[in-house]
Design a protein around this motif. Sequence first.
Motif, PDB file in Angstrom:
ATOM      1  N   ARG A 192      10.954 -52.156 -13.541  1.00 52.74           N
ATOM      2  CA  ARG A 192      12.033 -52.946 -14.154  1.00 52.74           C
ATOM      3  C   ARG A 192      11.887 -54.409 -13.762  1.00 52.74           C
ATOM      4  O   ARG A 192      12.058 -55.310 -14.582  1.00 52.74           O
ATOM      5  CB  ARG A 192      13.394 -52.415 -13.733  1.00 52.74           C
ATOM      6  CG  ARG A 192      14.546 -53.117 -14.427  1.00 52.74           C
ATOM      7  CD  ARG A 192      15.901 -52.647 -13.888  1.00 52.74           C
ATOM      8  NE  ARG A 192      16.995 -53.372 -14.476  1.00 52.74           N
ATOM      9  CZ  ARG A 192      17.372 -54.603 -14.105  1.00 52.74           C
ATOM     10  NH1 ARG A 192      16.715 -55.230 -13.143  1.00 52.74           N
ATOM     11  NH2 ARG A 192      18.385 -55.192 -14.693  1.00 52.74           N
ATOM     12  N   GLN A 193      11.554 -54.669 -12.502  1.00 48.95           N
ATOM     13  CA  GLN A 193      11.338 -56.044 -12.055  1.00 48.95           C
ATOM     14  C   GLN A 193      10.151 -56.670 -12.791  1.00 48.95           C
ATOM     15  O   GLN A 193      10.209 -57.838 -13.183  1.00 48.95           O
ATOM     16  CB  GLN A 193      11.095 -56.084 -10.546  1.00 48.95           C
ATOM     17  CG  GLN A 193      12.323 -55.773  -9.730  1.00 48.95           C
ATOM     18  CD  GLN A 193      12.016 -55.734  -8.243  1.00 48.95           C
ATOM     19  OE1 GLN A 193      11.025 -55.127  -7.820  1.00 48.95           O
ATOM     20  NE2 GLN A 193      12.858 -56.369  -7.455  1.00 48.95           N
ATOM     21  N   ARG A 210      11.254 -57.551 -16.262  1.00 50.29           N
ATOM     22  CA  ARG A 210      12.092 -58.760 -16.216  1.00 50.29           C
ATOM     23  C   ARG A 210      11.221 -60.004 -16.095  1.00 50.29           C
ATOM     24  O   ARG A 210      11.428 -61.000 -16.792  1.00 50.29           O
ATOM     25  CB  ARG A 210      13.067 -58.671 -15.047  1.00 50.29           C
ATOM     26  CG  ARG A 210      14.040 -59.844 -14.993  1.00 50.29           C
ATOM     27  CD  ARG A 210      14.786 -59.907 -13.696  1.00 50.29           C
ATOM     28  NE  ARG A 210      13.797 -60.156 -12.635  1.00 50.29           N
ATOM     29  CZ  ARG A 210      13.874 -59.675 -11.417  1.00 50.29           C
ATOM     30  NH1 ARG A 210      14.875 -58.902 -11.066  1.00 50.29           N
ATOM     31  NH2 ARG A 210      12.960 -59.952 -10.518  1.00 50.29           N
ATOM     32  N   ASP A 211      10.198 -59.950 -15.238  1.00 52.56           N
ATOM     33  CA  ASP A 211       9.309 -61.099 -15.045  1.00 52.56           C
ATOM     34  C   ASP A 211       8.499 -61.400 -16.302  1.00 52.56           C
ATOM     35  O   ASP A 211       8.317 -62.564 -16.680  1.00 52.56           O
ATOM     36  CB  ASP A 211       8.367 -60.857 -13.864  1.00 52.56           C
ATOM     37  CG  ASP A 211       9.113 -60.768 -12.533  1.00 52.56           C
ATOM     38  OD1 ASP A 211      10.299 -61.178 -12.465  1.00 52.56           O
ATOM     39  OD2 ASP A 211       8.506 -60.259 -11.563  1.00 52.56           O
ATOM     40  N   MET A 239       9.353 -60.649 -19.373  1.00 61.89           N
ATOM     41  CA  MET A 239      10.285 -61.188 -20.372  1.00 61.89           C
ATOM     42  C   MET A 239      10.554 -62.669 -20.108  1.00 61.89           C
ATOM     43  O   MET A 239      10.632 -63.469 -21.050  1.00 61.89           O
ATOM     44  CB  MET A 239      11.591 -60.393 -20.371  1.00 61.89           C
ATOM     45  CG  MET A 239      11.439 -58.994 -20.947  1.00 61.89           C
ATOM     46  SD  MET A 239      12.952 -58.028 -20.860  1.00 61.89           S
ATOM     47  CE  MET A 239      13.936 -58.846 -22.111  1.00 61.89           C
ATOM     48  N   ALA A 240      10.679 -63.047 -18.851  1.00 63.83           N
ATOM     49  CA  ALA A 240      10.904 -64.458 -18.510  1.00 63.83           C
ATOM     50  C   ALA A 240       9.695 -65.308 -18.885  1.00 63.83           C
ATOM     51  O   ALA A 240       9.857 -66.401 -19.448  1.00 63.83           O
ATOM     52  CB  ALA A 240      11.210 -64.593 -17.021  1.00 63.83           C
ATOM     53  N   GLU A 258       9.676 -65.955 -22.450  1.00 67.72           N
ATOM     54  CA  GLU A 258      10.914 -66.623 -22.856  1.00 67.72           C
ATOM     55  C   GLU A 258      11.811 -65.746 -23.714  1.00 67.72           C
ATOM     56  O   GLU A 258      12.355 -66.176 -24.725  1.00 67.72           O
ATOM     57  CB  GLU A 258      10.601 -67.951 -23.549  1.00 67.72           C
ATOM     58  CG  GLU A 258       9.852 -68.907 -22.651  1.00 67.72           C
ATOM     59  CD  GLU A 258       9.487 -70.212 -23.332  1.00 67.72           C
ATOM     60  OE1 GLU A 258       9.756 -70.369 -24.539  1.00 67.72           O
ATOM     61  OE2 GLU A 258       8.911 -71.071 -22.648  1.00 67.72           O
ATOM     62  N   GLY A 292      15.253 -63.506 -23.680  1.00 70.56           N
ATOM     63  CA  GLY A 292      16.488 -63.440 -22.921  1.00 70.56           C
ATOM     64  C   GLY A 292      16.648 -62.116 -22.199  1.00 70.56           C
ATOM     65  O   GLY A 292      16.076 -61.103 -22.588  1.00 70.56           O
ATOM     66  N   GLU A 293      17.445 -62.127 -21.130  1.00 66.57           N
ATOM     67  CA  GLU A 293      17.657 -60.897 -20.355  1.00 66.57           C
ATOM     68  C   GLU A 293      18.605 -59.931 -21.043  1.00 66.57           C
ATOM     69  O   GLU A 293      18.790 -58.813 -20.563  1.00 66.57           O
ATOM     70  CB  GLU A 293      18.177 -61.238 -18.959  1.00 66.57           C
ATOM     71  CG  GLU A 293      17.081 -61.716 -18.048  1.00 66.57           C
ATOM     72  CD  GLU A 293      17.453 -61.595 -16.581  1.00 66.57           C
ATOM     73  OE1 GLU A 293      18.263 -60.721 -16.228  1.00 66.57           O
ATOM     74  OE2 GLU A 293      16.930 -62.403 -15.811  1.00 66.57           O
ATOM     75  N   LYS A 294      19.151 -60.316 -22.163  1.00 71.91           N
ATOM     76  CA  LYS A 294      20.084 -59.438 -22.883  1.00 71.91           C
ATOM     77  C   LYS A 294      19.417 -58.112 -23.262  1.00 71.91           C
ATOM     78  O   LYS A 294      20.060 -57.069 -23.298  1.00 71.91           O
ATOM     79  CB  LYS A 294      20.604 -60.153 -24.128  1.00 71.91           C
ATOM     80  CG  LYS A 294      21.608 -59.374 -24.920  1.00 71.91           C
ATOM     81  CD  LYS A 294      22.089 -60.163 -26.119  1.00 71.91           C
ATOM     82  CE  LYS A 294      23.112 -59.367 -26.903  1.00 71.91           C
ATOM     83  NZ  LYS A 294      23.575 -60.107 -28.082  1.00 71.91           N
ATOM     84  N   LEU A 327      16.896 -56.695 -21.592  1.00 72.75           N
ATOM     85  CA  LEU A 327      16.187 -56.083 -20.470  1.00 72.75           C
ATOM     86  C   LEU A 327      16.475 -54.596 -20.342  1.00 72.75           C
ATOM     87  O   LEU A 327      15.547 -53.780 -20.309  1.00 72.75           O
ATOM     88  CB  LEU A 327      16.541 -56.799 -19.158  1.00 72.75           C
ATOM     89  CG  LEU A 327      15.947 -56.187 -17.885  1.00 72.75           C
ATOM     90  CD1 LEU A 327      14.422 -56.188 -17.922  1.00 72.75           C
ATOM     91  CD2 LEU A 327      16.452 -56.930 -16.661  1.00 72.75           C
ATOM     92  N   GLU A 328      17.732 -54.215 -20.276  1.00 69.90           N
ATOM     93  CA  GLU A 328      18.068 -52.800 -20.087  1.00 69.90           C
ATOM     94  C   GLU A 328      17.638 -51.923 -21.264  1.00 69.90           C
ATOM     95  O   GLU A 328      17.028 -50.878 -21.055  1.00 69.90           O
ATOM     96  CB  GLU A 328      19.557 -52.623 -19.788  1.00 69.90           C
ATOM     97  CG  GLU A 328      19.983 -53.204 -18.453  1.00 69.90           C
ATOM     98  CD  GLU A 328      19.186 -52.682 -17.271  1.00 69.90           C
ATOM     99  OE1 GLU A 328      18.847 -51.475 -17.241  1.00 69.90           O
ATOM    100  OE2 GLU A 328      18.901 -53.482 -16.370  1.00 69.90           O
TER     101      GLU A 328
END
Length: 129
Positions: free
Chosen positions: A18-19, A22-23, A25-26, A29, A31-33, A35-36
Motif C-alpha cells: 500500500r505504501q 501511494r508512492d 501514485m505521488a 501525480e 491524487g490520493e482519493k 488510493l484505497e
Amino acid sequence: RWTSHGLDGFTGKLFRSRQALRDVMARHELGEKLLEPLFNHTIVHSVDHQSGVQRTCFRFSLHPWHTGCTALQAFNTNMFRVLLCSPTLNPLAPNTIRSINKPFYQDLYLELQKIDSEMADWVTASVMY
C-alpha cells in the motif's frame, strides 16, 4: 510460505505494498482519493485470490474423475481454477500489471518486486473484469 505477522509476513507485505502504491501514485501525480479503491482492486484482490489458491492447493475437483466426470465438467473445473483463482494469463487480454505496458503499472510492478517478486507477478488490474 508466508507467515501472517512481521514485516515480511502477509500483512506486512500488504502494508508495504500500500505504501509503494501511494508512492507510485505521488510520482505520477495522481491524487490520493483513489488510493484505497486502487489498492483494493489491484493488490488486495489479486493477493486474496492467489493466497487462497496456495492455502487450499486446489487438490479437489468440482467434478471428481472417480464419479464419472465428463470432459466438459473437467474443462469447467479448470476454467474455475484459472479464471477465478489465479491471475488471468489470457494472451489476448492479459491483466497482470507486469504485462500492462503503461508507465504507472510498470512503476508499480517494479516497486512491488522490491517487496516480493512472486507477489508482484500475481498482481492484476482487477478492475478489467
